[in-house]
Design a protein around this motif. Structure first.
Motif, PDB file in Angstrom:
ATOM      1  N   THR A  69       0.863  -1.188   0.000  1.00  0.00           N
ATOM      2  CA  THR A  69       0.000   0.000   0.000  1.00  0.00           C
ATOM      3  C   THR A  69       0.896   1.233   0.000  1.00  0.00           C
ATOM      4  O   THR A  69       1.111   1.911   1.011  1.00  0.00           O
ATOM      5  CB  THR A  69      -0.924  -0.004   1.236  1.00  0.00           C
ATOM      6  N   SER A 103      -5.117  11.900   0.881  1.00  0.00           N
ATOM      7  CA  SER A 103      -5.499  10.524   0.572  1.00  0.00           C
ATOM      8  C   SER A 103      -4.533   9.942  -0.451  1.00  0.00           C
ATOM      9  O   SER A 103      -3.770  10.678  -1.083  1.00  0.00           O
ATOM     10  CB  SER A 103      -6.930  10.495   0.022  1.00  0.00           C
ATOM     11  N   MET A 143      -3.853   7.156  -3.769  1.00  0.00           N
ATOM     12  CA  MET A 143      -4.247   6.235  -4.826  1.00  0.00           C
ATOM     13  C   MET A 143      -2.986   5.532  -5.302  1.00  0.00           C
ATOM     14  O   MET A 143      -2.057   6.160  -5.807  1.00  0.00           O
ATOM     15  CB  MET A 143      -4.892   6.971  -5.998  1.00  0.00           C
ATOM     16  N   GLU A 199       2.367   5.974  -6.703  1.00  0.00           N
ATOM     17  CA  GLU A 199       1.714   6.680  -5.603  1.00  0.00           C
ATOM     18  C   GLU A 199       1.256   8.066  -6.065  1.00  0.00           C
ATOM     19  O   GLU A 199       2.068   8.851  -6.574  1.00  0.00           O
ATOM     20  CB  GLU A 199       2.667   6.824  -4.426  1.00  0.00           C
ATOM     21  N   SER A 243      -1.123  11.389  -4.607  1.00  0.00           N
ATOM     22  CA  SER A 243      -1.818  12.005  -3.475  1.00  0.00           C
ATOM     23  C   SER A 243      -2.989  12.848  -3.962  1.00  0.00           C
ATOM     24  O   SER A 243      -2.955  13.413  -5.065  1.00  0.00           O
ATOM     25  CB  SER A 243      -0.865  12.889  -2.668  1.00  0.00           C
ATOM     26  N   SER A 244      -4.007  12.952  -3.115  1.00  0.00           N
ATOM     27  CA  SER A 244      -5.136  13.837  -3.415  1.00  0.00           C
ATOM     28  C   SER A 244      -5.600  14.486  -2.121  1.00  0.00           C
ATOM     29  O   SER A 244      -5.333  13.990  -1.023  1.00  0.00           O
ATOM     30  CB  SER A 244      -6.284  13.063  -4.068  1.00  0.00           C
ATOM     31  N   ARG A 248     -10.564   9.203  -9.507  1.00  0.00           N
ATOM     32  CA  ARG A 248     -10.270   7.794  -9.293  1.00  0.00           C
ATOM     33  C   ARG A 248     -10.653   6.933 -10.498  1.00  0.00           C
ATOM     34  O   ARG A 248     -10.106   5.847 -10.699  1.00  0.00           O
ATOM     35  CB  ARG A 248     -10.990   7.279  -8.047  1.00  0.00           C
ATOM     36  N   LEU A 277      -5.963  -1.101  -8.403  1.00  0.00           N
ATOM     37  CA  LEU A 277      -6.041   0.214  -7.764  1.00  0.00           C
ATOM     38  C   LEU A 277      -6.296   0.020  -6.274  1.00  0.00           C
ATOM     39  O   LEU A 277      -7.291  -0.585  -5.870  1.00  0.00           O
ATOM     40  CB  LEU A 277      -7.161   1.059  -8.386  1.00  0.00           C
ATOM     41  N   GLU A 301      -6.808   2.133  -2.815  1.00  0.00           N
ATOM     42  CA  GLU A 301      -7.126   3.474  -2.338  1.00  0.00           C
ATOM     43  C   GLU A 301      -7.154   3.502  -0.818  1.00  0.00           C
ATOM     44  O   GLU A 301      -7.648   2.569  -0.183  1.00  0.00           O
ATOM     45  CB  GLU A 301      -8.487   3.930  -2.869  1.00  0.00           C
ATOM     46  N   THR A 302      -6.626   4.555  -0.246  1.00  0.00           N
ATOM     47  CA  THR A 302      -6.735   4.759   1.197  1.00  0.00           C
ATOM     48  C   THR A 302      -7.138   6.207   1.454  1.00  0.00           C
ATOM     49  O   THR A 302      -6.538   7.133   0.890  1.00  0.00           O
ATOM     50  CB  THR A 302      -5.417   4.431   1.922  1.00  0.00           C
TER      51      THR A 302
END
Length: 456
Positions: free
Chosen positions: A52, A279, A281, A332, A334-335, A343, A373, A375-376
């Motif tokens: 992750t 967050s 992705m 990696e 970021s958002s 997404r 994909l 996602e966290t």
């Protein structure tokens, strides 16, 4: 003393392992998902193992080193770091500021002029953006530090504090920069992770799975917390069950914890809402050909890609891909509210970016045998200029309620958010509760705030 732990990520597992090690019997750990590891878990797809995000295992602690030896034994690989930057259609060794000779001449000159120019005192900088200019000058800031950190943090640099930096950013002076250019040196040994261990099987999550047998019947999966009665000291779960505690060790994000407490104050709720984060992705790709690179990971400061970093995961262990005729990459992105990402298009945009930058060939589209994909919602706890003030409200309130909030998002201190830091926050919290020993890793808010005022 009944101790409940919320979350079986690195911090929760560290605490749980230490509880059983000390022989304490009245405790339980609850995990919302069906597996351990949290952000350090490793999902699998079509014979590929993905982390992750990009993780490496290095340590500041003998206790953590001993845990790694116990959990992995001889089932690990040891990797010499090869970290690079892809920009200007060329390869630049990391860290950027130590390797300016690899840039085009015009950019290298701008960076040197920036280092040579008179700059303000970094200690007087009000935020991370100002600190960057004060330390590195306009050239390095413009070519790398500004664009790369925007992609990583997904926050304007002027809303970020400077206190978190410590060993996270390599500092270079004019003399060193000039010496490396004139002697044509490659200066890439900076940092604490020049070599690192990696589990032979199971990805980074392969370090955390072996914790499970030690926890025996003290571990419950698929138990999502929906409410905590912090007056009666009862935790309630989505399945209708409940448990009581004397002390609660929380590792879920503070922004998720505070709303489910039954008894808080306006000041506490406002403080929680003031915290910022990004967050993540993470796009995992499996390609049906041998790995073409000896690099470990690569940074991407330019806007030609949505991702800020890629990792050649199959370089870390032969068991990360089905066989030697396949390789894998994790990217990696970021958002945040400042930097939204779609997404639905991120996978294809990622593949396009890998081809544009020369990481993949156009023909590799036909060789892609896996696209995953991950996602966290919580990837980076952002160290904003308001963070320490918020923690100064939140943590004393929680401590008064017999709630210890630790871990990457439980403590909300990025500077102690590595895996070793996270595990040790759990271990040291237990040592404090049962043995009365001080916590060495977690930084109390009063110390954070003194640091901001320049008091050590």
């Amino acid at each position: 003393m009944r101790i409940l732990i919320i979350g079986a990520g690195p911090t929760g597992l560290g605490a749980a392992y230490r509880l059983q090690e000390l022989g304490h019997e009245d405790w339980h750990i609850y995990e919302a998902t069906g597996h351990v590891g949290g952000l350090a878990s490793s999902p699998k797809s079509n014979g590929f193992v993905y982390d992750t995000g990009g993780h490496v295992m290095f340590s500041h602690y003998k206790y953590f080193d001993d845990l790694v030896d116990k959990m992995l034994g001889d089932q690990y690989t040891e990797i010499g770091r090869e970290s690079w930057i892809r920009m200007q259609d060329r390869w630049v060794p990391y860290p950027f500021q130590n390797n300016l000779r690899f840039l085009n001449p015009e950019s290298a000159l701008e960076c040197i002029i920036g280092l040579a120019a008179e700059r303000t005192n970094p200690q007087e900088a009000a935020n991370f953006r100002d600190w960057t200019i004060a330390v590195f000058g306009e050239g390095i800031a413009r070519h790398f530090m500004f664009p790369y950190n925007w992609k990583v943090w997904a926050h304007p640099l002027e809303v970020m504090d400077k206190q978190w930096i410590a060993e996270r950013v390599s500092i270079v002076d004019l003399e060193t920069a000039l010496r490396n250019i004139l002697t044509e040196a490659k200066d890439s040994n900076w940092g604490p992770n020049a070599t690192f261990k990696f589990p032979l099987r199971g990805g980074t999550g392969g370090f955390y799975e072996p914790f499970v047998p030690y926890l025996e019947d003290h571990l419950s999966f698929n138990k999502r917390v929906v409410a905590i009665d912090n007056h009666a000291k009862i935790v309630r779960f989505a399945d209708g069950s409940a448990d009581h505690y004397d002390v609660l060790l929380n590792t879920i994000p503070l922004t998720e914890l505070i709303p489910i407490l039954t008894d808080t104050t306006d000041q506490v709720r406002i403080a929680a809402r003031s915290l910022s984060w990004s967050s993540g992705m993470f796009v995992g790709l499996g390609i049906a050909r041998p790995c073409p690179s000896d690099k470990c990971w690569v940074y991407f400061p330019e806007d030609t890609t949505p991702f800020y970093r890629i990792t050649y995961l199959s370089r870390y262990s032969p068991y990360m891909a089905p066989d030697e005729n396949h390789f894998s990459i994790i990217t990696e992105t970021s958002s945040s509210i400042w930097k939204p990402e779609n997404r639905h298009t991120i996978v294809e945009r990622t593949i396009d970016g890998l081809i544009t930058t020369g990481i993949l060939e156009a023909s590799d589209r036909e060789l892609l045998v896996d696209k995953t994909l991950i996602e966290t919602p919580y990837a980076y706890p952002t160290p904003t200029v308001h963070r320490d003030r918020a923690l100064g409200v939140l943590q004393p309130f929680l401590m008064d309620q017999e709630i210890r909030s630790r871990g990457r998002f439980g403590a909300w201190q990025y500077e102690i958010g590595n895996m070793d830091h996270s595990v040790m926050q759990g271990v040291e919290c237990v040592n404090n509760l049962l043995l009365g020993e001080p916590e060495e890793t977690w930084i109390p808010p009063r110390i954070l705030q003194k640091g901001r005022a320049g008091v050590s």
